[in-house]
Design a protein around this motif. Structure first.
Motif, PDB file in Angstrom:
ATOM      1  N   LEU A 102     106.702  -1.208  11.334  1.00 35.54           N
ATOM      2  CA  LEU A 102     105.495  -1.108  11.944  1.00 35.54           C
ATOM      3  C   LEU A 102     104.511  -2.073  11.479  1.00 35.54           C
ATOM      4  O   LEU A 102     103.719  -2.025  12.557  1.00 35.54           O
ATOM      5  CB  LEU A 102     105.301   0.349  12.325  1.00 35.54           C
ATOM      6  CG  LEU A 102     105.833   1.178  13.225  1.00 35.54           C
ATOM      7  CD1 LEU A 102     105.439   2.457  13.201  1.00 35.54           C
ATOM      8  CD2 LEU A 102     105.862   0.518  14.555  1.00 35.54           C
ATOM      9  N   ASP A 103     104.579  -2.338  10.287  1.00 38.30           N
ATOM     10  CA  ASP A 103     103.471  -3.095   9.746  1.00 38.30           C
ATOM     11  C   ASP A 103     103.228  -4.371  10.749  1.00 38.30           C
ATOM     12  O   ASP A 103     103.781  -5.388  11.004  1.00 38.30           O
ATOM     13  CB  ASP A 103     103.678  -3.636   8.479  1.00 38.30           C
ATOM     14  CG  ASP A 103     102.384  -4.051   7.975  1.00 38.30           C
ATOM     15  OD1 ASP A 103     101.346  -3.652   8.257  1.00 38.30           O
ATOM     16  OD2 ASP A 103     102.388  -4.995   6.977  1.00 38.30           O
ATOM     17  N   GLY A 104     101.702  -4.425  11.272  1.00 41.51           N
ATOM     18  CA  GLY A 104     101.489  -5.446  12.248  1.00 41.51           C
ATOM     19  C   GLY A 104     101.772  -5.283  13.738  1.00 41.51           C
ATOM     20  O   GLY A 104     101.503  -6.323  14.441  1.00 41.51           O
ATOM     21  N   ALA A 105     102.615  -4.456  14.027  1.00 41.89           N
ATOM     22  CA  ALA A 105     102.967  -3.885  15.555  1.00 41.89           C
ATOM     23  C   ALA A 105     101.675  -3.862  16.265  1.00 41.89           C
ATOM     24  O   ALA A 105     100.725  -3.099  15.631  1.00 41.89           O
ATOM     25  CB  ALA A 105     103.896  -3.000  15.517  1.00 41.89           C
ATOM     26  N   THR A 106     101.672  -4.326  17.525  1.00 41.52           N
ATOM     27  CA  THR A 106     100.478  -4.277  18.384  1.00 41.52           C
ATOM     28  C   THR A 106     100.903  -3.881  19.663  1.00 41.52           C
ATOM     29  O   THR A 106     102.021  -3.961  20.107  1.00 41.52           O
ATOM     30  CB  THR A 106      99.785  -5.404  18.434  1.00 41.52           C
ATOM     31  OG1 THR A 106     100.713  -6.258  19.220  1.00 41.52           O
ATOM     32  CG2 THR A 106      99.251  -6.222  17.046  1.00 41.52           C
ATOM     33  N   THR A 107      99.922  -3.166  20.431  1.00 44.74           N
ATOM     34  CA  THR A 107     100.054  -2.926  21.912  1.00 44.74           C
ATOM     35  C   THR A 107      98.611  -3.336  22.301  1.00 44.74           C
ATOM     36  O   THR A 107      97.667  -3.046  21.670  1.00 44.74           O
ATOM     37  CB  THR A 107     100.481  -1.487  21.951  1.00 44.74           C
ATOM     38  OG1 THR A 107     100.774  -1.349  23.387  1.00 44.74           O
ATOM     39  CG2 THR A 107      99.288  -0.532  21.742  1.00 44.74           C
ATOM     40  N   SER A 108      98.597  -3.704  23.431  1.00 45.39           N
ATOM     41  CA  SER A 108      97.292  -4.308  24.189  1.00 45.39           C
ATOM     42  C   SER A 108      97.527  -3.675  25.792  1.00 45.39           C
ATOM     43  O   SER A 108      98.869  -3.722  26.458  1.00 45.39           O
ATOM     44  CB  SER A 108      97.343  -5.584  24.391  1.00 45.39           C
ATOM     45  OG  SER A 108      98.388  -6.488  24.920  1.00 45.39           O
ATOM     46  N   PHE A 139      98.924  -1.515  14.048  1.00 47.47           N
ATOM     47  CA  PHE A 139      99.356  -0.730  12.661  1.00 47.47           C
ATOM     48  C   PHE A 139      99.117  -1.235  11.659  1.00 47.47           C
ATOM     49  O   PHE A 139      99.696  -2.512  11.326  1.00 47.47           O
ATOM     50  CB  PHE A 139     100.798  -0.130  12.932  1.00 47.47           C
ATOM     51  CG  PHE A 139     101.233   1.201  12.028  1.00 47.47           C
ATOM     52  CD1 PHE A 139     100.945   2.179  12.278  1.00 47.47           C
ATOM     53  CD2 PHE A 139     101.771   0.739  11.077  1.00 47.47           C
ATOM     54  CE1 PHE A 139     101.248   3.312  11.834  1.00 47.47           C
ATOM     55  CE2 PHE A 139     102.304   1.664  10.064  1.00 47.47           C
ATOM     56  CZ  PHE A 139     102.066   3.383  10.451  1.00 47.47           C
ATOM     57  N   TYR A 140      98.783  -0.515  10.564  1.00 47.51           N
ATOM     58  CA  TYR A 140      98.793  -1.194   9.236  1.00 47.51           C
ATOM     59  C   TYR A 140      99.329  -0.148   8.245  1.00 47.51           C
ATOM     60  O   TYR A 140      99.159   1.109   8.003  1.00 47.51           O
ATOM     61  CB  TYR A 140      97.216  -1.273   8.811  1.00 47.51           C
ATOM     62  CG  TYR A 140      96.322  -2.364   9.415  1.00 47.51           C
ATOM     63  CD1 TYR A 140      96.226  -3.617   8.801  1.00 47.51           C
ATOM     64  CD2 TYR A 140      95.711  -2.075  10.809  1.00 47.51           C
ATOM     65  CE1 TYR A 140      95.491  -4.618   9.444  1.00 47.51           C
ATOM     66  CE2 TYR A 140      94.973  -2.987  11.520  1.00 47.51           C
ATOM     67  CZ  TYR A 140      94.842  -4.445  10.693  1.00 47.51           C
ATOM     68  OH  TYR A 140      94.278  -5.289  11.457  1.00 47.51           O
ATOM     69  N   TYR A 141     100.238  -0.810   7.572  1.00 45.09           N
ATOM     70  CA  TYR A 141     101.272  -0.145   6.473  1.00 45.09           C
ATOM     71  C   TYR A 141     100.513  -0.267   5.065  1.00 45.09           C
ATOM     72  O   TYR A 141     100.238  -1.431   4.715  1.00 45.09           O
ATOM     73  CB  TYR A 141     102.339  -0.695   6.560  1.00 45.09           C
ATOM     74  CG  TYR A 141     103.497   0.026   5.212  1.00 45.09           C
ATOM     75  CD1 TYR A 141     103.539   0.948   5.211  1.00 45.09           C
ATOM     76  CD2 TYR A 141     103.935  -1.153   4.658  1.00 45.09           C
ATOM     77  CE1 TYR A 141     104.403   1.670   4.148  1.00 45.09           C
ATOM     78  CE2 TYR A 141     104.714  -0.690   3.239  1.00 45.09           C
ATOM     79  CZ  TYR A 141     104.915   0.806   3.116  1.00 45.09           C
ATOM     80  OH  TYR A 141     105.717   1.134   1.964  1.00 45.09           O
ATOM     81  N   ASP A 142     100.353   0.724   4.545  1.00 46.45           N
ATOM     82  CA  ASP A 142      99.679   0.727   2.950  1.00 46.45           C
ATOM     83  C   ASP A 142     100.932   0.478   2.215  1.00 46.45           C
ATOM     84  O   ASP A 142     101.578   1.680   2.135  1.00 46.45           O
ATOM     85  CB  ASP A 142      98.708   2.069   2.751  1.00 46.45           C
ATOM     86  CG  ASP A 142      97.925   2.135   1.535  1.00 46.45           C
ATOM     87  OD1 ASP A 142      98.741   2.285   0.650  1.00 46.45           O
ATOM     88  OD2 ASP A 142      96.763   2.048   1.613  1.00 46.45           O
ATOM     89  N   GLU A 143     100.812  -0.437   1.328  1.00 50.46           N
ATOM     90  CA  GLU A 143     102.185  -0.353   0.520  1.00 50.46           C
ATOM     91  C   GLU A 143     102.159   0.712  -0.602  1.00 50.46           C
ATOM     92  O   GLU A 143     103.284   1.082  -0.959  1.00 50.46           O
ATOM     93  CB  GLU A 143     101.938  -1.689  -0.207  1.00 50.46           C
ATOM     94  CG  GLU A 143     102.217  -3.118   0.823  1.00 50.46           C
ATOM     95  CD  GLU A 143     102.059  -4.383  -0.060  1.00 50.46           C
ATOM     96  OE1 GLU A 143     101.876  -4.459  -1.383  1.00 50.46           O
ATOM     97  OE2 GLU A 143     102.186  -5.345   0.428  1.00 50.46           O
ATOM     98  N   GLY A 144     101.071   1.319  -0.833  1.00 48.93           N
ATOM     99  CA  GLY A 144     101.186   2.619  -1.734  1.00 48.93           C
ATOM    100  C   GLY A 144     101.770   3.717  -1.134  1.00 48.93           C
ATOM    101  O   GLY A 144     102.489   4.653  -1.960  1.00 48.93           O
ATOM    102  N   ASP A 145     101.930   3.567  -0.055  1.00 50.96           N
ATOM    103  CA  ASP A 145     102.907   4.676   0.720  1.00 50.96           C
ATOM    104  C   ASP A 145     104.325   4.767   0.102  1.00 50.96           C
ATOM    105  O   ASP A 145     104.795   5.780   0.354  1.00 50.96           O
ATOM    106  CB  ASP A 145     102.758   4.819   2.237  1.00 50.96           C
ATOM    107  CG  ASP A 145     101.321   5.068   2.702  1.00 50.96           C
ATOM    108  OD1 ASP A 145     100.723   5.728   2.079  1.00 50.96           O
ATOM    109  OD2 ASP A 145     101.135   4.933   4.041  1.00 50.96           O
TER     110      ASP A 145
END
Length: 373
Positions: A102-108, A139-145
């Motif tokens: 999902l990292d970087g996925a967008t909707t407009s 959407f921004y995915y945190d690598e620490g997750d």
């Protein structure tokens, strides 16, 4: 001989139809919606007219809204299994992979609406309400997750609220109410001018939704995280006619202002300059309009420049095919095409509907209605 006579009469019949169409041009407030100076066919001498237009386009080709919900539900399932001591190391891998995907996925989302009132007298004024929205979620995915989830899998204590992935949403909404004044100058008889004076309300939506708080109806909800600015503004327009060709030049929002959203992001409103050309005949019309100066960015909503090609072909006296293509210089959105139909009755009644598409999960359309009151 009879057949030959009929063949000779066909050109005469076609010429008479064209002459009639040129003599009694239907009223078309759509032209005034595009350019405040394009008022040549914007009034009926006997009737007050109301014109309404609405369009919407939704681009969710990354399937962000549904996939974000699925990821949240997967996390809730893991949390429920951890409470039942059924969680074993490795069960979290599917959730890690889904978050990374999902990292970087967008909707407009973008939309526009207009209402124009044209009185039946010879006044050079029209009355107008308008609205325009554009927004983007990312959407921004945190690598620490990944480490947080693996630790939860080892200990069997999964805590969804501990994840740091999130969604950022930014949107700009402009509403206005104004009076459109159009005029000509004796020195330039083939040129129309227009001024739209307006009270303008600019609303900025800026929101962060954490992973564990995600709900689809929160993404573009306008109840919270809004900053508003009320100001006076004006648009200028010009259309110069050369035969059947019209040359357009429009400047929108002469007055500009810098505003900050609820989270502090800066929005620098800018004057938009639009140029175009049209070709109008009784059988239909073709028009191309393009932004010389793009719309300003705001947070996740990037700047955008549009070039729109539109055309209509009169199939019968009442029905016409409408079609168009929009080139978007935009970080996320792809070019779109549209097609539809328009119905005209007499001089004043017009109804149009069109569907816009670019690909899977990218769909929208527009509809307009012009009717006498």
């Amino acid at each position: 001989m009879s057949r030959l006579l009929k063949l000779l009469l066909i050109p005469c019949y076609l010429y008479s139809c064209i002459a009639i169409a040129q003599h009694s041009k239907p009223v078309d407030l759509r032209a005034l919606d595009n350019n405040p100076a394009d008022a040549q066919t914007s009034r009926d001498p006997k009737e007050t007219l109301l014109y309404s237009y609405g369009e919407i386009y939704f681009d969710d080709r990354d399937d962000l809204l549904d996939k974000a919900l699925e990821v949240k539900e997967e996390g809730e399932n893991l949390e429920a299994r951890s409470r039942g001591l059924l969680l074993i190391p490795g069960d979290e891998q599917d959730l890690v992979d889904a978050l990374e995907a999902l990292d970087g996925a967008t909707t407009s989302l973008r939309s526009r609406g207009t209402i124009i009132l044209a009185t039946s007298n010879e006044s050079p004024f029209h009355y107008r309400l308008g609205s325009e929205l554009r927004g983007t979620a990312r959407f921004y995915y945190d690598e620490g997750d990944e480490n947080r989830l693996r630790f939860a899998g080892i200990t069997g204590l999964f805590g969804g609220p501990d994840l740091e992935s999130y969604m950022d949403i930014s949107a700009v909404l402009e509403n206005h109410a104004g009076i459109n004044y159009h005029f000509r100058l004796d020195a330039l008889p083939n040129t129309e001018f227009g001024v739209l004076g307006k009270i303008q309300v600019i609303s900025l939506l800026e929101r962060r939704i954490d992973y564990d708080d995600y709900e689809k109806n929160k993404v573009f909800d306008w109840d919270t995280d809004i900053k508003n600015r009320v100001q006076l503004n004006a648009d200028l327009g010009m259309r110069h006619t050369i035969g059947h060709v019209g040359l357009h030049l429009i400047v929108k929002d002469l007055y500009t202002e810098s505003l900050r959203g609820a989270s502090g992001d800066l929005y620098r409103q800018r004057s938009r300059v639009i140029a175009g050309i049209d070709y109008r005949r009784p059988w239909g019309d073709v028009q191309i309009m393009g932004d010389l100066v793009p719309r300003a960015r705001f947070g996740e909503a990037p700047q955008r420049r549009d070039v729109n090609l539109s055309a209509s072909l009169n199939v019968t006296r009442r029905f016409a095919l409408v079609m168009g293509y929009n080139y978007a210089e935009h970080r996320y959105e792809r070019d779109t095409g549209n097609a539809g139909i328009r119905y005209t009755l007499g001089r004043s009644l017009r109804a149009e509907i069109s569907v816009t598409a670019a690909g899977k999960r990218e769909l929208g359309g527009h509809a307009s209605l012009q009717l006498p009151l």
